[in-house]
Design an enzyme around this catalytic site. Structure first.
Site, mmCIF file in Angstrom:
data_model
loop_
_atom_site.group_PDB
_atom_site.id
_atom_site.type_symbol
_atom_site.label_atom_id
_atom_site.label_comp_id
_atom_site.label_asym_id
_atom_site.label_seq_id
_atom_site.Cartn_x
_atom_site.Cartn_y
_atom_site.Cartn_z
ATOM 1 N N ARG A 15 0.836 -1.204 0.000
ATOM 2 C CA ARG A 15 0.000 0.000 0.000
ATOM 3 C C ARG A 15 0.870 1.253 0.000
ATOM 4 N NH1 ARG A 15 -3.581 -3.257 -1.976
ATOM 5 N NH2 ARG A 15 -4.389 -4.765 -0.475
ATOM 6 N N GLU A 33 -6.128 -11.829 8.790
ATOM 7 C CA GLU A 33 -5.726 -11.996 7.391
ATOM 8 C C GLU A 33 -4.658 -13.079 7.236
ATOM 9 O OE1 GLU A 33 -6.576 -7.758 5.325
ATOM 10 O OE2 GLU A 33 -4.729 -7.845 6.496
ATOM 11 N N ASP A 55 -11.872 -0.587 7.830
ATOM 12 C CA ASP A 55 -10.506 -0.563 7.310
ATOM 13 C C ASP A 55 -10.198 0.721 6.548
ATOM 14 O OD1 ASP A 55 -7.957 -1.317 6.600
ATOM 15 O OD2 ASP A 55 -8.577 -2.727 5.059
ATOM 16 N N GLU A 69 -4.968 4.245 15.455
ATOM 17 C CA GLU A 69 -4.228 3.984 14.222
ATOM 18 C C GLU A 69 -4.972 4.616 13.057
ATOM 19 O OE1 GLU A 69 -2.742 0.223 11.389
ATOM 20 O OE2 GLU A 69 -3.662 -0.167 13.338
ATOM 21 N N GLU A 90 -4.703 4.341 0.823
ATOM 22 C CA GLU A 90 -5.069 3.068 0.198
ATOM 23 C C GLU A 90 -6.441 3.126 -0.450
ATOM 24 O OE1 GLU A 90 -5.568 -1.619 1.574
ATOM 25 O OE2 GLU A 90 -4.905 -0.097 3.005
ATOM 26 N N HIS A 116 -16.152 0.291 1.195
ATOM 27 C CA HIS A 116 -15.547 -0.943 0.700
ATOM 28 C C HIS A 116 -16.059 -1.262 -0.704
ATOM 29 C CE1 HIS A 116 -13.646 -4.921 0.971
ATOM 30 N NE2 HIS A 116 -13.079 -4.506 2.090
ATOM 31 N N TRP A 166 -15.006 -10.303 1.809
ATOM 32 C CA TRP A 166 -14.093 -9.812 0.783
ATOM 33 C C TRP A 166 -14.847 -9.021 -0.292
ATOM 34 C CZ3 TRP A 166 -10.795 -14.833 -0.413
ATOM 35 C CH2 TRP A 166 -9.884 -15.039 0.634
#
Length: 696
Positions: A175, A298, A371, A393, A399, A517, A539
């Site tokens: 990324r 992951e 995410d 974080e 990304e 997403h 996913w």
């Protein structure tokens, strides 16, 4: 009280190792540390101040010397004297007086800078505070503040202010959109790239005090002795700048490189292996910061592989490190066990463990529950674990926001999170204050460090907000633009508003109204809302938007996944009613019919298309604004930004057109009057592939 020891500093001549690279065209390498010469009254106000400094304490400390050298060099540049300043011959009557053992100021980087008669005093309880004070003084002078009026007192709001590098030892950056890694592991420890010093200078100038130098998808061999020697060389180089080295540790290392047949955290042999490894590291690097761990996420190994909890895994490492450092355990868990709502997973795994983590463990939590999406509500874990230190974080590298080619200033995104009221212990900023803030770095081997000139602003903003989360996005944008481009007010009055609105613009043409997403598979580049057939449900973009002929959105209320219940009731109430809530989060929490009446009176479908259109139009406005600013910017950087804005316009239209084409294939609805149809049909957009996309 002033101490007796009085030591003069030799000015910065001969400090080749500390200097930035030789002057070139404005290619962005100097970041916000350009210190372009002041003009007019601002320049005149510097005339009475000599470029001389002396230290009244800790003068021989490497950090004190760096603090004075940085100040003298920057001050000389602001006066138009180049990169070197001429000292007072006898060192008496210095304009800048350093006292780095002033207990009244405090430690942990706190400093006070004050003009007094014919000098400016920089006081701190330790040398690193003097270093931060030097950079703060230079920042004020760069912005044209009269040196005679300087009066600053500042202390960091958070103890840890870390960059997390997703860099791999082979030079690839996961990324990463600014070239290859800045870490030359192949030639370390014998050769240290001088760029490592410029990197340290940039970080220290904005208060960053640590760097995790490798990818969270860690390689176990980075714990071997040959890599400890490489880490030691970096640590020695960065120590004068107050930056500690951290390492991402692979949880299975005792098995992978240690010769054991297990990595069970409760196995005595495993515990001993980590104790011995920690001792080996601290023998080489006494101020080693500690380990960052991604576990059972992951496909990464972790304690759950052995039926143990995250707390048991983290505490095993914490015992090995002891009071020498910190274990930072990521709460980003992304596994196939929970198919109901990925947004619930971290909360459900970690909150029941509150109070079970060791004192030197920090749980690192992403700003939102999925995410790093263009917009997410703040993570429900903040405030829900009062007996555990939580660290925020965020992702500096973009990304999901157009990589390095889209202009998106992220300070407004982060301040949304930091200022969010958890109703369980204050704002997010207050919850994480005992621990800190981490940012996934956007640096790379590109000459301008970050892939595009405006992405430098996100690195800068991260440091400034980690130091002081109460700073406004506008103040940060103005500081950065003035130091990086020009102090001319006509430029600042146009570019700062453009920056402040840019992230919202990206959210509009990519993921309006709380969608998330929607990116294509693997490379995370471009739209892919039609992807519905991947092996695991979470996913797939279809898992997140839930669009069909009747409506769109993810129901996270009590009638759906009930993820809303993870928030305090007071907070949840602001998102529970689609008729009254902030519609920027509407489809994050609600599945609604296409004809749902929005607060502007439009049907949901019309409002969605309107926001796509608005995002595209705003990119055009940014391009027009930048075109008008050509007289204020050097040719090289002006052209680079212009070219990126052209890319952004093309890709904003692509996001808008591909998304609308797909939604229409489901709902069969006509476009609102006046809205143009997609340029190509849906099959064209579905057929696009990008195997060469960077950062995979």
């Amino acid at each position: 009280m002033w101490v007796r020891k009085l030591v003069n500093i030799v000015a910065v001549s001969g400090l080749v190792a500390l200097a930035a690279s030789p002057a070139r065209a404005e290619d962005g390498y100097d970041l916000w540390l350009r210190y372009a010469p002041l003009a007019g009254d601002a320049q005149s106000r510097l005339a009475g101040w000599d470029a001389t400094a002396r230290a009244l304490s800790d003068a021989d400390h490497p950090t004190t010397r760096v603090a004075m050298e940085e100040l003298l060099r920057g001050f000389g540049q602001l006066r138009g004297e180049g990169r070197e300043a001429v000292p007072d011959a006898d060192g008496q009557g210095a304009s800048f007086l350093f006292h780095c053992e002033d207990g009244s100021v405090g430690r942990d980087g706190a400093f006070a800078v004050r003009a007094a008669e014919d000098r400016i005093e920089i006081r701190a309880g330790e040398p690193v505070g003097c270093l931060y004070g030097s950079y703060a003084l230079l920042r004020e002078l760069s912005l044209g503040v009269d040196p005679a009026t300087i009066d600053i007192r500042s202390a960091p709001a958070m103890p840890l202010r870390l960059l997390n590098h997703w860099d791999n030892p082979d030079g690839h950056v996961e990324r990463g959109y600014a070239g290859r890694s800045i870490f030359d592991w192949w030639h370390l420890p014998e050769r240290l790239d001088p760029r490592m010093i410029d990197y340290a200078r940039a970080n220290a100038s904005i208060g960053i005090n640590g760097a995790v130098v490798n990818n969270v998808n860690a390689r176990a061999f980075m714990l071997e002795p040959r890599y400890i020697a490489k880490l030691q060389r970096l640590a020695d180089a960065w120590r004068p700048y107050g930056i500690r080295v951290y390492l991402s540790a692979r949880f299975s290392a005792p098995r992978d490189v240690g010769g054991l047949d297990t990595a069970d955290p409760l196995d005595p042999a495993v515990r001993q292996w980590w104790h011995d490894k920690a001792d080996e590291i601290y023998a080489a690097i006494p101020d080693f910061g500690g380990f960052l761990v991604k576990a059972n996420s992951e496909g990464q190994p972790g304690p759950q592989d052995y039926g143990r909890t995250h707390a048991e895994g983290a505490n095993m490492l914490a015992a090995a490190i002891g009071d020498r450092g910190t274990v930072i355990w990521r709460a980003f868990v992304y596994s196939a066990e929970d198919e109901t709502d990925r947004a619930r997973q971290a909360f459900e795994e970690f909150v029941p463990l509150d109070g079970e983590f060791a004192e030197n463990v920090i749980v690192q939590v992403k700003n939102g529950p999925i995410d790093f999406q263009p917009r997410e509500p703040f993570h429900p874990m903040f405030g829900a674990m009062p007996q555990t230190r939580l660290m925020l974080e965020v992702q500096i590298t973009k990304e999901y926001l157009g990589f390095a080619s889209h202009l998106a200033f992220l300070a407004p995104m982060w301040t949304e999170t930091l200022s969010a009221e958890t109703a369980r212990g204050g704002t997010v900023a207050e919850v994480v204050a005992p621990a800190g803030m981490a940012g996934v770095a956007n640096t790379g081997s590109d000459r301008n460090w970050s892939g595009s000139d405006f992405d430098q602003a996100n690195w800068y903003a991260f440091g400034r907000l980690a130091w002081d989360p109460s700073l406004s996005s506008e103040a940060i944008a103005r500081e950065w633009a003035a130091q990086t481009f020009t102090r001319d007010e006509p430029f600042l009055s146009e570019v700062v508003p453009m920056m402040l609105g840019s992230r919202e613009t990206v959210a509009r043409y990519m993921t309006p109204m709380g969608l998330a997403h929607l990116m294509d598979t693997g490379h995370h580049y471009g739209p892919g809302p039609w992807v519905c057939d991947l092996a695991r449900p979470e996913w797939n973009p279809c898992y997140y938007h839930r669009a069909d002929a009747q409506g769109i959105g993810f129901d996270r209320t009590a009638t759906g996944s009930n993820a809303l219940a993870q928030y305090d009731q007071e907070v949840a109430s602001q998102w529970s009613d689609p008729a009254t809530m902030d519609e920027r989060y509407l489809l994050w929490f609600h599945h609604l019919p296409w004809d749902h009446r929005t607060r502007r009176g439009r049907p949901l479908w019309d409002e969605l298309v309107h926001r796509y259109d608005l995002g595209v139009a705003e990119v055009g406005e940014m391009a027009e604004t930048w075109e008008d600013l050509a007289p204020f910017v050097d040719e090289e950087r002006y052209r680079a930004v212009s070219e990126n804005l052209a890319i952004q316009m093309r890709e904003a239209r692509w996001w808008r057109d591909a998304s609308i084409a797909y939604w229409q294939s489901l709902n069969g609805l006509p476009l609102p009057v006046g809205s143009r149809p997609p340029e190509r049909d849906l099959e064209h957009y579905r057929s696009l592939t990008f195997p060469e996309a960077p950062g995979q």
